[in-house]
Scaffold this motif. Sequence first.
Motif, short mmCIF file in Angstrom:
data_model
loop_
_atom_site.label_atom_id
_atom_site.label_comp_id
_atom_site.label_asym_id
_atom_site.label_seq_id
_atom_site.Cartn_x
_atom_site.Cartn_y
_atom_site.Cartn_z
N UNK A 91 -4.19 2.62 -7.91
CA UNK A 91 -3.08 3.56 -8.16
C UNK A 91 -1.84 2.74 -8.49
N UNK A 92 -1.22 3.06 -9.59
CA UNK A 92 -0.04 2.29 -10.00
C UNK A 92 1.16 2.67 -9.13
N UNK A 93 1.91 1.66 -8.71
CA UNK A 93 3.09 1.89 -7.88
C UNK A 93 4.12 2.69 -8.69
N UNK A 94 4.45 3.88 -8.23
CA UNK A 94 5.39 4.74 -8.97
C UNK A 94 6.83 4.39 -8.60
N UNK B 296 0.82 -1.21 0.00
CA UNK B 296 0.00 0.00 0.00
C UNK B 296 0.86 1.26 0.00
N UNK B 297 1.99 1.24 0.69
CA UNK B 297 2.91 2.37 0.66
C UNK B 297 3.41 2.63 -0.76
N UNK B 298 3.64 1.55 -1.51
CA UNK B 298 4.14 1.68 -2.88
C UNK B 298 3.05 2.17 -3.82
N UNK C 203 -9.08 -1.98 -2.49
CA UNK C 203 -8.97 -2.14 -3.93
C UNK C 203 -8.91 -0.79 -4.65
N UNK C 204 -9.50 0.24 -4.06
CA UNK C 204 -9.35 1.59 -4.62
C UNK C 204 -7.90 2.04 -4.52
N UNK C 205 -7.26 1.75 -3.38
CA UNK C 205 -5.84 2.10 -3.21
C UNK C 205 -4.97 1.38 -4.23
N UNK C 206 -5.30 0.13 -4.49
CA UNK C 206 -4.47 -0.68 -5.40
C UNK C 206 -4.63 -0.27 -6.87
#
Length: 316
Positions: A234-237, A194-196, A229-232
Amino acid sequence: MDTEIKIGVSACVLGETVRFDGGHKSSRFVTKELGQHFQFVPVCPEVESGMPVPRPTIRLVSNEERIALVETRDATKDHTDTMVNFSRQRVGRLQQEQLRGYVVCAKSPTCGMERVKVYGSNMAEKSGVGLYTQELMEQMPWLPIEEDGRLNDPILKENFVTRVFCLHDFYQTMDGEPTAGKIVSFHSRYKLTLMAHHPASYKELGKLVAKISDYSMDEFYPLYRVGLMAAMTHRASRKNNTNVLMHIQGYFKKVLDKNEKAELCRVIDDYRVGLLPLLAPLTLLKHHMQRFPDEYLQSQKFLNPYPQELRLRYAL
């Protein structure tokens, strides 16, 4: 293949000849790569709702207060109500399947996820969503959904597969009976992930989980699932991944020698500036984890979000 991982797929994307012209839109990635890990649930809303193959082309039109689904050559032939009613019932049945994801056919007036043409009185705007996929998104807002064409992008592909395996892990952890303990355990394993993906959501979900005792499980479970799932989505930058790698690096500051620390710093920095793929620092960190095991790090899904055979981190 783990047959428990069911994903819905537009039937034409699997090579079924169900399109208006009797053709298909087979995706090699879906059929060959994902087919080794997932069980497909094929759906063609147009055929299943009663349309023939071949059939007249259909399109979305902006019709006063609503978006209508009509035949291209004869707008008096309106399929809107039939499609909406079918979609509502079909998606309702799909909820019983506990799908882990869905691949839809791009640009389709029934299955498209975004930028579907909507025809007005003067021009067409790429602003619509297929009627079936719209229902899917409304009834199952937590479900990972992606279009076949967008899966050619390595970053979008990796994000979709990560979300599918995340939801699968969530369902497996709950095992049909969610409890506070199970959710706390799951959330702990996904902290670095989630941090990523989205640091703001990581903080919000952390606050939510800390207050789990304030909710009934019937309230908390759907709230957490949608937030997760909303958080996921977001693509890990590269920036967020680098922060996570540096966070993991901190666990080794007392056990690595000077040269090993310097090497690890260099590899992480080379990833940060784009000289190396994500796989490089991850491989080195896993090597150090074997030498100096840490229970918390070893539990983190960030390090192994899906089977290595998918080879999705080579391009990141």
